[in-house]
Write a protein that holds these residues in place. Structure first.
Motif, PDB file in Angstrom:
ATOM      1  N   VAL A 110       0.742  -1.644  17.498  1.00  0.00           N
ATOM      2  CA  VAL A 110       0.283  -0.602  18.412  1.00  0.00           C
ATOM      3  C   VAL A 110       0.933   0.736  18.051  1.00  0.00           C
ATOM      4  O   VAL A 110       0.287   1.787  18.056  1.00  0.00           O
ATOM      5  N   VAL A 111       2.209   0.697  17.718  1.00  0.00           N
ATOM      6  CA  VAL A 111       2.905   1.906  17.274  1.00  0.00           C
ATOM      7  C   VAL A 111       2.290   2.411  15.978  1.00  0.00           C
ATOM      8  O   VAL A 111       2.026   3.617  15.813  1.00  0.00           O
ATOM      9  N   LEU A 112       2.040   1.490  15.061  1.00  0.00           N
ATOM     10  CA  LEU A 112       1.414   1.862  13.792  1.00  0.00           C
ATOM     11  C   LEU A 112       0.048   2.493  14.035  1.00  0.00           C
ATOM     12  O   LEU A 112      -0.310   3.494  13.395  1.00  0.00           O
ATOM     13  N   ILE A 152       0.828  -1.209   0.000  1.00  0.00           N
ATOM     14  CA  ILE A 152       0.000   0.000   0.000  1.00  0.00           C
ATOM     15  C   ILE A 152       0.861   1.257   0.000  1.00  0.00           C
ATOM     16  O   ILE A 152       0.437   2.318  -0.466  1.00  0.00           O
ATOM     17  N   THR A 153       2.099   1.144   0.496  1.00  0.00           N
ATOM     18  CA  THR A 153       3.017   2.281   0.447  1.00  0.00           C
ATOM     19  C   THR A 153       3.455   2.570  -0.983  1.00  0.00           C
ATOM     20  O   THR A 153       3.485   3.728  -1.425  1.00  0.00           O
ATOM     21  N   ARG A 154       3.792   1.514  -1.722  1.00  0.00           N
ATOM     22  CA  ARG A 154       4.299   1.676  -3.083  1.00  0.00           C
ATOM     23  C   ARG A 154       3.193   1.855  -4.120  1.00  0.00           C
ATOM     24  O   ARG A 154       3.376   2.558  -5.126  1.00  0.00           O
ATOM     25  N   TYR A 155       2.068   1.189  -3.897  1.00  0.00           N
ATOM     26  CA  TYR A 155       1.002   1.172  -4.912  1.00  0.00           C
ATOM     27  C   TYR A 155      -0.341   1.494  -4.244  1.00  0.00           C
ATOM     28  O   TYR A 155      -1.268   0.667  -4.261  1.00  0.00           O
ATOM     29  N   PRO A 191       8.579   0.280   8.092  1.00  0.00           N
ATOM     30  CA  PRO A 191       7.522   0.890   7.280  1.00  0.00           C
ATOM     31  C   PRO A 191       7.730   2.393   7.117  1.00  0.00           C
ATOM     32  O   PRO A 191       8.250   3.070   8.010  1.00  0.00           O
ATOM     33  N   ASP A 192       7.310   2.892   5.975  1.00  0.00           N
ATOM     34  CA  ASP A 192       7.373   4.326   5.686  1.00  0.00           C
ATOM     35  C   ASP A 192       6.159   4.985   6.347  1.00  0.00           C
ATOM     36  O   ASP A 192       5.060   4.990   5.794  1.00  0.00           O
ATOM     37  N   LEU A 193       6.343   5.528   7.534  1.00  0.00           N
ATOM     38  CA  LEU A 193       5.218   6.048   8.308  1.00  0.00           C
ATOM     39  C   LEU A 193       4.597   7.278   7.664  1.00  0.00           C
ATOM     40  O   LEU A 193       3.380   7.491   7.761  1.00  0.00           O
ATOM     41  N   ALA A 196       4.354   7.834   4.420  1.00  0.00           N
ATOM     42  CA  ALA A 196       3.509   7.324   3.340  1.00  0.00           C
ATOM     43  C   ALA A 196       2.256   6.660   3.890  1.00  0.00           C
ATOM     44  O   ALA A 196       1.163   6.779   3.313  1.00  0.00           O
ATOM     45  N   LEU A 197       2.383   5.956   5.003  1.00  0.00           N
ATOM     46  CA  LEU A 197       1.230   5.279   5.582  1.00  0.00           C
ATOM     47  C   LEU A 197       0.226   6.274   6.160  1.00  0.00           C
ATOM     48  O   LEU A 197      -0.985   6.056   6.097  1.00  0.00           O
ATOM     49  N   LYS A 198       0.707   7.364   6.715  1.00  0.00           N
ATOM     50  CA  LYS A 198      -0.213   8.395   7.203  1.00  0.00           C
ATOM     51  C   LYS A 198      -1.038   8.969   6.064  1.00  0.00           C
ATOM     52  O   LYS A 198      -2.201   9.329   6.247  1.00  0.00           O
ATOM     53  N   ALA A 199      -0.446   9.016   4.876  1.00  0.00           N
ATOM     54  CA  ALA A 199      -1.159   9.555   3.714  1.00  0.00           C
ATOM     55  C   ALA A 199      -2.302   8.648   3.276  1.00  0.00           C
ATOM     56  O   ALA A 199      -3.237   9.105   2.612  1.00  0.00           O
ATOM     57  N   VAL A 200      -2.235   7.356   3.626  1.00  0.00           N
ATOM     58  CA  VAL A 200      -3.293   6.406   3.246  1.00  0.00           C
ATOM     59  C   VAL A 200      -3.949   5.831   4.495  1.00  0.00           C
ATOM     60  O   VAL A 200      -4.504   4.733   4.474  1.00  0.00           O
ATOM     61  N   ALA A 201      -3.907   6.578   5.592  1.00  0.00           N
ATOM     62  CA  ALA A 201      -4.378   6.064   6.879  1.00  0.00           C
ATOM     63  C   ALA A 201      -5.823   5.586   6.846  1.00  0.00           C
ATOM     64  O   ALA A 201      -6.189   4.646   7.553  1.00  0.00           O
ATOM     65  N   ASP A 202      -6.652   6.210   6.021  1.00  0.00           N
ATOM     66  CA  ASP A 202      -8.054   5.804   5.946  1.00  0.00           C
ATOM     67  C   ASP A 202      -8.218   4.407   5.371  1.00  0.00           C
ATOM     68  O   ASP A 202      -9.303   3.821   5.488  1.00  0.00           O
ATOM     69  N   ASN A 203      -7.171   3.881   4.763  1.00  0.00           N
ATOM     70  CA  ASN A 203      -7.253   2.566   4.110  1.00  0.00           C
ATOM     71  C   ASN A 203      -6.413   1.501   4.807  1.00  0.00           C
ATOM     72  O   ASN A 203      -6.203   0.426   4.240  1.00  0.00           O
ATOM     73  N   VAL A 204      -5.930   1.788   6.004  1.00  0.00           N
ATOM     74  CA  VAL A 204      -5.082   0.837   6.738  1.00  0.00           C
ATOM     75  C   VAL A 204      -5.722   0.540   8.085  1.00  0.00           C
ATOM     76  O   VAL A 204      -5.976   1.465   8.875  1.00  0.00           O
ATOM     77  N   VAL A 205      -5.988  -0.736   8.340  1.00  0.00           N
ATOM     78  CA  VAL A 205      -6.578  -1.167   9.608  1.00  0.00           C
ATOM     79  C   VAL A 205      -5.559  -2.007  10.369  1.00  0.00           C
ATOM     80  O   VAL A 205      -5.224  -3.119   9.938  1.00  0.00           O
ATOM     81  N   PRO A 206      -5.029  -1.526  11.501  1.00  0.00           N
ATOM     82  CA  PRO A 206      -4.127  -2.339  12.310  1.00  0.00           C
ATOM     83  C   PRO A 206      -4.922  -3.375  13.092  1.00  0.00           C
ATOM     84  O   PRO A 206      -6.006  -3.075  13.620  1.00  0.00           O
ATOM     85  N   ALA A 207      -4.399  -4.596  13.181  1.00  0.00           N
ATOM     86  CA  ALA A 207      -5.143  -5.673  13.821  1.00  0.00           C
ATOM     87  C   ALA A 207      -4.195  -6.604  14.558  1.00  0.00           C
ATOM     88  O   ALA A 207      -3.021  -6.742  14.188  1.00  0.00           O
ATOM     89  N   ALA A 208      -4.727  -7.254  15.608  1.00  0.00           N
ATOM     90  CA  ALA A 208      -3.944  -8.225  16.372  1.00  0.00           C
ATOM     91  C   ALA A 208      -4.886  -9.184  17.068  1.00  0.00           C
ATOM     92  O   ALA A 208      -6.034  -8.842  17.367  1.00  0.00           O
ATOM     93  N   GLY A 209      -4.401 -10.399  17.340  1.00  0.00           N
ATOM     94  CA  GLY A 209      -5.181 -11.356  18.089  1.00  0.00           C
ATOM     95  C   GLY A 209      -5.343 -10.910  19.526  1.00  0.00           C
ATOM     96  O   GLY A 209      -4.395 -10.411  20.150  1.00  0.00           O
TER      97      GLY A 209
END
Length: 279
Positions: free
Chosen positions: A239-241, A111-114, A209-211, A213-226
């Motif tokens: 958690v940092v992400l 998602i960072t590159r494309y 990770p390129d933070l 770049a990820l902030k720019a697509v934050a609406d499309n990134v869902v962090p998840a964990a068990g």
């Protein structure tokens, strides 16, 4: 359950085995470590009612052989493989992506590159330990696993790796209670272990990770964990992400392998997360 089709895609340096089930928007599932498409068999059926579910064996794993000798795999190579599948199966629309473990790192790089090719990424426990304040300690752990593999072999490296990442606590059925197809998956994963330790573990866990770049697509990134994995190493970087992009961590059932130990609940929650983007 919709019929599953098995396919091959030639990419530079490898041939990818991929499986397609269902219809609708493409949902690409990216496996962790030495695992493969079979890891997701239990959640494919429910998801295939609404999505074209695509699962594949990452290069070098199981039925996705290298074209030549194995080399240390770069994360950008893995994300290029994922892009090739999306471009093939969803050429006109971005795809939903779920990645777990090293597959989640592939998703972050993808998602960072494309960004235009990913509609939503659910990144489940990416071991991106370079994000941690104590990155030096975590980096040293993976280097110790690597050296243990080199000097003592796969079984000892697996014991150390599982203990340090909490995988030894995952709530999976006893071996004698596993479905035959899951036992076959475990056999394939076991056969992939040496390649993972030799060529994948360090490049992926050293990925930062390129933070920005990820902030720019934050609406499309869902962090998840068990929910049972929160105290273990693979769940800590997310958690940092989460803090960086402003999304709360979605707690999925079970531990790191919750899609195998709690498949019905896992698939239901994943579908609801994806539906939240659609509506």
């Amino acid at each position: 359950m919709s019929a599953k089709t098995l396919n091959k895609l030639a990419v530079p340096g490898a041939t990818l085995h991929y499986e397609v089930t269902g219809s609708g928007p493409v949902l690409l599932l990216i496996a962790d470590g030495g695992s493969d498409a079979g890891a997701f068999d239990s959640i494919v059926g429910p998801l295939a009612a609404e999505y074209t579910v695509v699962a594949y064996d990452p290069r070098g794993n199981s039925r996705s052989p290298y074209a030549g000798q194995p080399v240390d795999e770069q994360v950008e190579t893995s994300s290029a493989d994922a892009l090739a599948l999306i471009d093939l199966l969803s050429p006109d629309r971005p795809a939903f992506v779920f990645g777990t473990g090293t597959g989640a790192i592939t998703g972050l790089d993808l998602i960072t590159r494309y960004p235009e090719r990913v509609r939503m990424l659910v990144t489940h426990e990416p071991p991106a330990v370079e994000l941690l304040a104590e990155a030096k300690d975590s980096r040293a752990f993976f280097e110790e696993v690597f050296e243990t593999f080199r000097h003592d072999g796969v079984p000892m490296a697996q014991l150390l790796y599982a203990g340090g990442t909490g995988l030894d606590e995952d709530d999976l059925p006893a071996p004698e209670d596993l479905r035959p197809e899951y036992r076959e998956l475990l056999d394939r994963t076991e056969a992939n272990a040496a390649n993972f330790f030799a060529h994948k573990m360090l490049p992926f866990t050293r990925y930062r990770p390129d933070l920005i770049a990820l902030k720019a697509v934050a609406d499309n990134v869902v962090p998840a964990a068990g929910v049972d994995a929160a105290r273990h190493l693979p769940a800590q970087p997310v958690v940092v992400l989460s803090d960086v992009i402003g999304w709360p961590v979605v707690a999925f059932p079970g531990g790191h392998n919750g899609y195998a130990s709690h498949p019905a609940q896992f698939a239901d929650l994943l579908a609801r997360v994806l539906e939240a983007e659609i509506s």
